[in-house]
Design an enzyme around this catalytic site. Structure first.
Site, PDB file in Angstrom:
ATOM      1  N   GLU A   1      -9.049  -4.751  -5.165  1.00  8.07           N
ATOM      2  CA  GLU A   1      -8.162  -5.726  -4.509  1.00  8.07           C
ATOM      3  C   GLU A   1      -8.614  -7.165  -4.781  1.00  8.07           C
ATOM      4  OE1 GLU A   1      -6.354  -3.168  -0.761  1.00  8.07           O
ATOM      5  OE2 GLU A   1      -7.809  -4.719  -0.320  1.00  8.07           O
TER       6      GLU A   1
ATOM      7  N   HIS B   1       0.842  -1.203   0.000  1.00  8.64           N
ATOM      8  CA  HIS B   1       0.000   0.000   0.000  1.00  8.64           C
ATOM      9  C   HIS B   1       0.874   1.249   0.000  1.00  8.64           C
ATOM     10  CE1 HIS B   1      -2.557  -3.269   1.475  1.00  8.64           C
ATOM     11  NE2 HIS B   1      -3.608  -2.563   1.123  1.00  8.64           N
TER      12      HIS B   1
HETATM   13  C1  DHB Z   1      -8.647  -0.750   5.129  1.00  6.20           C
HETATM   14  C2  DHB Z   1      -8.754  -1.806   4.244  1.00  6.20           C
HETATM   15  C3  DHB Z   1      -7.698  -2.138   3.411  1.00  6.20           C
HETATM   16  O1  DHB Z   1      -7.724  -3.155   2.504  1.00  6.20           O
HETATM   17  C4  DHB Z   1      -6.539  -1.441   3.486  1.00  6.20           C
HETATM   18  O2  DHB Z   1      -5.517  -1.832   2.729  1.00  6.20           O
HETATM   19  C5  DHB Z   1      -6.426  -0.360   4.358  1.00  6.20           C
HETATM   20  C6  DHB Z   1      -7.480  -0.032   5.184  1.00  6.20           C
HETATM   21  C7  DHB Z   1      -9.739  -0.386   6.060  1.00  6.20           C
HETATM   22  O3  DHB Z   1     -10.892  -0.759   5.839  1.00  6.20           O
HETATM   23  O4  DHB Z   1      -9.490   0.253   7.064  1.00  6.20           O
HETATM   24 FE    FE Z   2      -5.766  -3.133   1.189  1.00  5.17          FE
END
Ligand code: DHB
Ligand code: FE
Length: 279
Positions: free
Chosen positions: A240, A59
């Site tokens: 994703e 990320h």
């Molecule tokens: C959230 C979900 C994710 O897939 C991510 O990479 C970062 C945050 C979330 O819902 O907080």
């Molecule tokens: Fe994510």
């Protein structure tokens, strides 16, 4: 010969890792989720492969947005939990499997997948949270791990079909490895969620169910969704879900669904997990 014995799909929401790390799993918000993990963890206790290939996305933690590869394979001996702004998670380092990773890398490149190679890679919640979901809090992770990063965060992302084909090529590569190894493959991320913008908070159980049903019985249907389909139906970060297609492509045509769990809300997402065994 090495062989892939099973697959798992799971969301990788960072808050789940924080709940485990901070002893909050019995709190009313988290309890139903962790009750749902119990059968999943029981299955993992009984089915520990030698290696797990974990398909996830970085990320913008180890990669920066000015240099972002489409598919990256980690070939290191060890991968450290990344510092995502509040210090690295206090979870064990992840042990790699350089021999199998280099073999898969070579085979994928011979099959015209232009992979990037990571000789070092700090792994963020996309990889460490699924490990915690499966294995809880051990002193060391019970399997070696080969990280496979997919770009789902910066345009232009790979198609859902390309991800499925990558999985098929991984299956062929694993089956050409001349050591007797059992291999699991995990697709992480999703399910429907959108973290920002006007539609922040969107979840879509109907679309998620179609996607999960297709994973079991009609995986090619999930390769026909476009990026726009994912954004419209599952929110911006719902893309994703294409990482689950890598996992599914690496399994046999016919699979047994041994566990499915779906729960809303987990942070801003619909949480989904599924375990599949090759028949
Ligand atoms: C959230 C979900 C994710 O897939 C991510 O990479 C970062 C945050 C979330 O819902 O907080
Ligand atoms: Fe994510």
């Amino acid at each position: 010969m090495a062989r892939i014995i099973s697959g798992m799909g799971t969301s990788h929401v960072p808050g789940v890792g924080a709940a485990i790390d901070n002893g909050k799993t019995d709190e009313p918000y988290w309890k139903p989720l962790f009750v749902g993990f119990e059968p999943l963890r029981a299955w993992h206790r009984k089915h520990v492969p030698d290696v797990n290939i974990i398909v996830f996305n970085d990320h913008a933690t180890s990669f920066s947005l000015d240099k972002y590869s489409t598919f990256t394979l980690g070939v290191a001996e060890t991968f450290k939990p990344a510092d995502e702004g509040w210090g690295p998670r206090k979870v064990p380092d992840v042990q790699g499997h350089p021999d199998l990773a280099w073999h898969i890398l070579e085979q994928l490149i011979f099959e015209e997948f232009d992979m990037a190679v990571a000789g070092s890679l700090d792994v963020d919640h996309g990889l460490t949270v699924p490990l915690s979901i499966a294995y809880d809090q051990p002193n060391q992770w019970p399997t070696a791990v080969i990280p496979l990063c997919v770009n789902v965060i910066q345009y232009p992302q790979p198609s859902a079909l390309r991800c499925y084909k990558l999985g098929q090529a991984i299956k062929r590569a694993v089956e050409k490895f001349d050591q007797d190894l059992t291999v699991g493959i995990w697709g992480t991320g999703g399910l429907s969620h959108q973290l920002g913008g006007e539609r922040a908070g969107v979840v879509n159980p109907e679309f998620d169910k179609v996607f999960l049903d297709n994973i079991v019985s009609d995986p090619l249907a999930n390769t026909r969704f476009t990026h726009t389909d994912f954004i419209r139906e599952a929110g911006c970060e719902g893309i994703e879900m294409i990482m689950w297609n890598v996992m599914r492509g690496a399994l046999n045509e016919k699979v047994n669904e041994v566990y499915r769990f779906y729960h809303i809300p987990v942070s801003a997402t619909a949480y989904g997990a599924m375990i599949l065994e090759n028949t």
